[in-house]
Write an enzyme that holds these catalytic residues in place. Structure first.
Site, PDB file in Angstrom:
ATOM      1  N   LYS A   1      -8.771  -2.759   5.556  1.00  0.00           N
ATOM      2  CA  LYS A   1      -8.955  -3.363   4.227  1.00  0.00           C
ATOM      3  C   LYS A   1      -7.910  -4.454   3.996  1.00  0.00           C
ATOM      4  O   LYS A   1      -8.199  -5.498   3.411  1.00  0.00           O
ATOM      5  CB  LYS A   1      -8.846  -2.271   3.157  1.00  0.00           C
TER       6      LYS A   1
ATOM      7  N   HIS B   1       0.863  -1.178   0.000  1.00  0.00           N
ATOM      8  CA  HIS B   1       0.000   0.000   0.000  1.00  0.00           C
ATOM      9  C   HIS B   1       0.899   1.227   0.000  1.00  0.00           C
ATOM     10  O   HIS B   1       1.911   1.262   0.701  1.00  0.00           O
ATOM     11  CB  HIS B   1      -0.889   0.003   1.253  1.00  0.00           C
TER      12      HIS B   1
END
Ligand code: IUR
Length: 461
Positions: free
Chosen positions: A192, A87
């Site tokens: 997430k 990420h």
């Protein structure tokens, strides 16, 4: 069982600087997900958290509750230890995911990458991929499983079912001035990732004038929070702090960034992009056990880029996500001209020329991103369309000498470049009378979990 505290009581408790219990955080997140919490109550709680902060245990409980608000992905037991993702907190010209996911798949990883769209000045991976004709970012968990079985990686949008509490909270953070909260950012990103059921995660926490974190210190603080909570969720986590003053690579804008990612996937492309791809990937291969050390992992990534296997995985991913096979083939094996033709080009391509002579000290990413945004490369509101053909190519590198009138930037747009924007772009080029000193390294620091196991650590998947 104790009576459940009402939402106003929970808000008051946080407002007054007390710590919330795990059950209280769960009850707040349940009310958010079920729609029983009013927007005003959610906004008030977000602001209380923004102002009072959260202890590590509270942030972990918030992350867990948000992850549990929806469905989790499920994988075959044989993939234990192989599930990896990265990420980034967002940058200008950041096309790392496009090259990294297939390169990791080529090294034996399983990469269920869930990416976002651009909002604000940074571009989103999904928007970039949608510059490729036919690419479908919407894939169900079942489709993701099937693509990972066949290809090893996919890059998809966040489904409605995954961490729905984050969708509500994230939307309200934007309008309540609570985006820049360490526990809220940590819980949002990791909820997430926890629902992806990963073995290992690497975070690219960018810092500098064009990044979410303005300073290296603030990036370090966020990275430490992400790594500590990630580990306690049972995911082997690492982070790098990387500079974001100048665009990453030479291209900004969806279609141009796809072209640059293809160069990287074929073993070429700009050195800073390749460095970040191999550094992040090397850490992941090491943390999930596919390599004995990060340096060894870097070497494997570099070989996958150089021997065509990463490009092959990218072509297979395109095919699995809706791109006609002939298009995917041509994009991955064609000449640069054939690639450009496939992705389409803007109607205007104009070169900006150096306003004076001098040595290039740098090109500021933020004003460049703002002008491209105005020209249609970015969106003002979630759901707005973006123009994938708008972008810019840097024609100069730091340390190069430019004579007055030499081109330094090629701008791609469909009309509408205002004079003020042209001036802002010219001001983004920093020239000096002498060659610049050595550049600081792109990756300033790597953040790993502290050696001591923390109490309450959970089992790793
Ligand atoms: N990306 C996320 O997924 N969550 C956040 O809070 C931010 C970026 I800021």
């Amino acid at each position: 069982m104790a009576a459940q505290a009402s939402l106003p009581a929970l808000i008051r408790k946080k407002r007054d600087g007390e710590q919330l219990e795990e059950e209280e955080i769960q009850s707040f997140v349940r009310a958010v997900t079920a729609g029983t919490a009013q927007e005003g109550q959610i906004g008030a709680m977000l602001m209380a958290i923004r102002l009072r902060g959260m202890a590590a245990g509270e942030t972990l409980a918030l992350t867990r509750a948000m992850a549990a608000s929806g469905r989790a992905l499920a994988w075959p037991p044989a993939w234990r230890g192989l599930l990896v993702d990265k990420h980034s907190t967002g940058g200008v010209g950041d096309k790392v995911s496009l090259a990294l996911a297939p390169a990791l798949a080529a090294c034996g990883g399983k990469v269920p990458m869930i990416s976002g769209r651009g909002l604000g000045h940074t571009g989103g991976t999904l928007d970039k991929l949608e510059a490729i004709p036919g690419f479908r970012v919407a894939q169900s968990p079942e489709e993701m499983l099937s693509i990972l079985e066949r290809v090893g990686c996919c890059i998809v949008g966040q489904s409605e079912e995954l961490a729905p509490a984050d969708r509500v909270l994230y939307g309200l953070r934007d309008v309540t001035a609570t985006v820049d909260s360490l526990p809220l950012v940590t819980a949002s990103i990791l909820s997430k990732k926890a629902a992806e059921r990963l073995s290992a995660l690497v975070l690219d926490v960018k810092f500098g004038s064009a990044a979410l974190c303005p300073t290296e210190e603030s990036a370090r603080e966020l990275a430490r929070s992400l790594v500590a909570v990630g580990e306690r969720l049972g995911v082997r986590t690492a982070a790098v702090l990387s500079r974001m003053e100048q665009p990453l690579g030479r291209c900004v804008g969806s279609a141009l960034e796809v072209l640059e990612a293809l160069e990287c996937l074929g073993g070429g492309g700009p050195p800073d992009l390749r460095e970040l791809v191999t550094t992040l990937g090397g850490l992941l291969l090491w943390r999930c056990g596919l390599a004995g050390a990060a340096e060894q992992g870097q070497g494997r990534l570099a070989r996958a880029l150089d021997d065509g296997s990463a490009l092959g995985a990218f072509e297979a991913m395109l095919g699995a996500q809706g791109v006609p096979p002939a298009t995917a083939r041509r994009l991955c094996t064609g000449t640069p001209a054939q690639r450009r033709q496939l992705l389409g080009q803007a109607s205007v391509r104009e070169e900006l020329r150096a306003p004076g002579g001098g040595w290039v000290q740098g090109v500021q990413a933020l004003p460049l991103a703002h002008v491209l945004h105005e020209l249609g490369a970015g969106r003002a509101r979630a759901g707005d369309p973006v123009n994938p053909r708008v972008g810019a190519e840097l024609l100069v590198a730091v340390g190069q000498h430019l004579r007055e009138g030499e081109p330094w930037l090629r701008l791609h747009h469909d009309g509408g470049l205002a004079e003020a924007s042209r001036q802002a772009l010219q001001a983004a080029l920093r020239l000096g009378p002498h060659p610049p000193g050595p550049s600081p390294p792109l990756v300033a620091e790597t953040i790993l979990p502290s050696a001591e196991p923390e109490p309450g650590r959970c089992e790793r998947p």
